[in-house]
Write an enzyme that holds these catalytic residues in place. Structure first.
Site, PDB file in Angstrom:
ATOM      1  N   CYS A  42      52.010 100.826  32.148  1.00 48.16           N
ATOM      2  CA  CYS A  42      51.576 102.045  32.183  1.00 48.16           C
ATOM      3  C   CYS A  42      50.893 102.523  30.899  1.00 48.16           C
ATOM      4  CB  CYS A  42      52.740 102.825  32.529  1.00 48.16           C
ATOM      5  SG  CYS A  42      53.854 102.295  33.922  1.00 48.16           S
ATOM      6  N   ALA A 111      59.971  88.138  41.515  1.00 45.50           N
ATOM      7  CA  ALA A 111      59.605  89.075  40.724  1.00 45.50           C
ATOM      8  C   ALA A 111      57.957  88.945  40.200  1.00 45.50           C
ATOM      9  CB  ALA A 111      60.424  89.791  39.752  1.00 45.50           C
ATOM     10  N   GLY A 300      55.735 101.079  38.379  1.00 43.30           N
ATOM     11  CA  GLY A 300      56.955 100.542  37.505  1.00 43.30           C
ATOM     12  C   GLY A 300      58.231 101.202  38.015  1.00 43.30           C
TER      13      GLY A 300
HETATM   14  C1  FAD Z   1      47.060 100.153  33.669  1.00 48.86           C
HETATM   15  C2  FAD Z   1      48.220 100.286  34.468  1.00 48.86           C
HETATM   16  C3  FAD Z   1      48.776 101.627  34.789  1.00 48.86           C
HETATM   17  C4  FAD Z   1      50.044 101.858  35.331  1.00 48.86           C
HETATM   18  N1  FAD Z   1      50.615 103.154  35.195  1.00 48.86           N
HETATM   19  C5  FAD Z   1      51.881 103.388  35.960  1.00 48.86           C
HETATM   20  C6  FAD Z   1      52.597 104.616  35.788  1.00 48.86           C
HETATM   21  O1  FAD Z   1      52.190 105.323  35.341  1.00 48.86           O
HETATM   22  N2  FAD Z   1      53.677 104.720  36.653  1.00 48.86           N
HETATM   23  C7  FAD Z   1      54.211 103.671  37.475  1.00 48.86           C
HETATM   24  O2  FAD Z   1      55.290 103.640  37.937  1.00 48.86           O
HETATM   25  N3  FAD Z   1      53.662 102.515  37.485  1.00 48.86           N
HETATM   26  C8  FAD Z   1      52.433 102.230  36.713  1.00 48.86           C
HETATM   27  N4  FAD Z   1      51.932 100.997  36.826  1.00 48.86           N
HETATM   28  C9  FAD Z   1      52.409  99.989  37.641  1.00 48.86           C
HETATM   29  C10 FAD Z   1      53.414  99.119  36.794  1.00 48.86           C
HETATM   30  O3  FAD Z   1      53.158  98.721  35.501  1.00 48.86           O
HETATM   31  C11 FAD Z   1      53.826  98.051  37.613  1.00 48.86           C
HETATM   32  O4  FAD Z   1      54.039  98.305  39.173  1.00 48.86           O
HETATM   33  C12 FAD Z   1      54.739  96.953  37.207  1.00 48.86           C
HETATM   34  O5  FAD Z   1      54.412  96.427  35.832  1.00 48.86           O
HETATM   35  C13 FAD Z   1      55.303  95.858  38.162  1.00 48.86           C
HETATM   36  O6  FAD Z   1      56.268  95.120  37.679  1.00 48.86           O
HETATM   37  P1  FAD Z   1      56.530  93.712  38.114  1.00 48.86           P
HETATM   38  O7  FAD Z   1      57.441  93.235  37.225  1.00 48.86           O
HETATM   39  O8  FAD Z   1      56.602  93.733  39.767  1.00 48.86           O
HETATM   40  O9  FAD Z   1      55.214  92.871  37.991  1.00 48.86           O
HETATM   41  P2  FAD Z   1      54.181  92.511  36.981  1.00 48.86           P
HETATM   42  O10 FAD Z   1      53.884  93.481  35.954  1.00 48.86           O
HETATM   43  O11 FAD Z   1      52.825  92.010  37.757  1.00 48.86           O
HETATM   44  O12 FAD Z   1      54.817  91.174  36.257  1.00 48.86           O
HETATM   45  C14 FAD Z   1      54.791  89.955  37.169  1.00 48.86           C
HETATM   46  C15 FAD Z   1      54.945  88.759  36.264  1.00 48.86           C
HETATM   47  O13 FAD Z   1      55.139  87.587  36.986  1.00 48.86           O
HETATM   48  C16 FAD Z   1      54.335  86.517  36.362  1.00 48.86           C
HETATM   49  N5  FAD Z   1      54.010  85.778  37.488  1.00 48.86           N
HETATM   50  C17 FAD Z   1      53.340  85.896  38.510  1.00 48.86           C
HETATM   51  N6  FAD Z   1      53.281  84.410  39.567  1.00 48.86           N
HETATM   52  C18 FAD Z   1      54.121  83.901  38.863  1.00 48.86           C
HETATM   53  C19 FAD Z   1      54.535  82.328  39.035  1.00 48.86           C
HETATM   54  N7  FAD Z   1      54.310  81.794  40.202  1.00 48.86           N
HETATM   55  N8  FAD Z   1      55.380  81.898  38.131  1.00 48.86           N
HETATM   56  C20 FAD Z   1      55.618  82.395  37.164  1.00 48.86           C
HETATM   57  N9  FAD Z   1      55.382  83.717  36.712  1.00 48.86           N
HETATM   58  C21 FAD Z   1      54.699  84.290  37.633  1.00 48.86           C
HETATM   59  C22 FAD Z   1      53.222  87.405  35.895  1.00 48.86           C
HETATM   60  O14 FAD Z   1      52.527  86.427  35.072  1.00 48.86           O
HETATM   61  C23 FAD Z   1      53.613  88.581  35.416  1.00 48.86           C
HETATM   62  O15 FAD Z   1      54.002  88.496  33.894  1.00 48.86           O
HETATM   63  C24 FAD Z   1      50.684 100.878  36.051  1.00 48.86           C
HETATM   64  C25 FAD Z   1      49.978  99.570  36.068  1.00 48.86           C
HETATM   65  C26 FAD Z   1      48.756  99.226  35.221  1.00 48.86           C
HETATM   66  C27 FAD Z   1      48.202  98.158  35.146  1.00 48.86           C
END
Ligand code: FAD
Length: 334
Positions: A42, A111, A300
């Site tokens: 974020c 995840a 997030g």
């Molecule tokens: C610019 C931006 C602004 C945002 N603003 C907000 C906000 O204001 N409020 C809010 O609630 N959310 C916001 N979000 C969304 C929030 O950041 C995401 O919802 C959150 O990061 C999701 O987390 P996650 O752990 O599910 O996935 P990700 O952050 O996508 O992490 C997944 C991880 O898994 C790894 N991975 C993938 N495939 C594999 C594999 N096969 N083997 C091993 N590792 C793997 C990836 O490399 C990555 O490191 C924003 C996102 C961005 C990009």
């Protein structure tokens, strides 16, 4: 109990830390493709705009500090390539050594999040084409602006992230336009609200062009302009923010059920259709609290809530996730 977690950003680290708090004897391992874990997605646009000054402030924990704090083992630059739910193993490619290893689990948490969609147009590999998904993306864009080469930029995609990027690079003195195929931006707003937002942005020097589709990014070695269905626009940089896609291709043929949009289908306990495998965060579809219909909420906040509940359920609780309301709060540049 051995718990493996694929992915270590918002959802993966939440599950891992909570599991160790539930029972420090659990052997919890995060395997993640990226070098960084536990970063604030974020905050990325605000790092570009220097509201967040240092890269280190984007990273909540390094792999080392996270391990030290929680007792979780963290393996970075390791890509999971297959899940074998009969043997209860996963295969993972070590990207540093190019070797594949197999890891055994009692419980598995997926995840793996999502990645930026790369539109299929010419020019996406040109210099000064940027995305906004990882700390390295934000660092690259800020460095390019600091180099003085970027006087005007086009943000493709008028969603919340695209608008946050536009606001932040505009604050650095870059002339910004936002284009979007939709009739109005941001998505989901009605005409009256959208017009207000578009007019407000124009008053801040950010021009929005709706019903405008990116057709190509053009330039000799680096971005010089874009071609749309309506006009060509001069630009020194293009930031592509056209949406995200769940990182689930490695789950094809594993028996884990996916939704039509390729996110992982889970029940209210965050379990997949396969025993002892959970999924949380951007890679999974949850449900809307009011309509009870499946709902993808790549936020997030959802990753954190769901991650906490999944961890408690793995530790023996039976807590149902209540669903998302999909509330959004956004700030307009002032
Ligand atoms: C610019 C931006 C602004 C945002 N603003 C907000 C906000 O204001 N409020 C809010 O609630 N959310 C916001 N979000 C969304 C929030 O950041 C995401 O919802 C959150 O990061 C999701 O987390 P996650 O752990 O599910 O996935 P990700 O952050 O996508 O992490 C997944 C991880 O898994 C790894 N991975 C993938 N495939 C594999 C594999 N096969 N083997 C091993 N590792 C793997 C990836 O490399 C990555 O490191 C924003 C996102 C961005 C990009």
């Amino acid at each position: 109990m051995k718990v493996l977690i694929i992915g270590g950003v918002a959802a993966g680290t939440k599950v891992a830390a909570k599991l160790k708090r539930e029972n420090f004897d659990y052997e919890v391992t995060i395997l993640t493709k990226s070098k960084d874990i536990s970063y604030a997605g974020c905050g990325l646009p605000y790092y570009v705009g220097k509201v967040i000054t240092d890269r280190s402030k984007l990273i909540v924990n390094t792999p080392e500090s996270f391990s030290g704090l929680t007792g979780v083992q963290v393996l970075t630059e390791v890509e999971v390539t297959n899940v074998n739910h009969i043997e209860k193993t996963i295969d993972a490619l070590d990207l540093k050594t190019n070797t594949t290893n197999s890891y055994k689990y009692d419980k598995l948490v997926i995840a793996s999040g999502a990645n930026a969609i790369i539109p299929s147009v010419d020019g996406v590999n040109l210099k000064n084409v940027f995305f906004m998904r990882t700390p390295d993306d934000a660092v690259a864009l800020r460095e390019a602006i600091e180099s003085g080469d970027i006087k005007r930029a086009v943000v493709v995609g008028g969603g919340y992230i695209g608008l946050e990027v536009a606001e932040n690079i505009s604050s650095l003195g870059v002339k910004v336009s936002v284009i979007d195929m939709a009739k109005h931006i941001p998505p989901g707003f009605d005409e009256e609200f959208s017009e207000y937002i578009e007019n407000h942005l124009a008053g801040q020097g950010i021009m929005t062009f709706t019903e405008t589709k990116l057709e190509a990014i053009l330039g000799e070695g680096k971005v010089e302009r874009i071609q749309t269905n309506k006009r060509a626009i001069k630009a020194d940089a293009v930031i592509l923010s056209v949406g995200i896609r769940a990182n689930t291709s490695f789950l094809m043929n594993t028996g884990i059920e996916l939704m039509p949009n390729k996110t992982i289908k889970v029940n209210e306990y965050l379990q997949t259709n396969v025993e002892d495998i959970y999924a949380v965060g951007d890679c999974a579809t949850v449900f809307n609290r009011l309509t009870k219909e499946p709902f993808w909420s790549p936020m997030g906040s959802t990753a954190n809530n769901a991650g906490r509940i999944a961890a408690k359920n793995i530790a023996g609780a039976n807590i149902a996730y209540k669903g998302v309301l999909s509330t959004v709060v956004a700030k307009l540049p002032d």
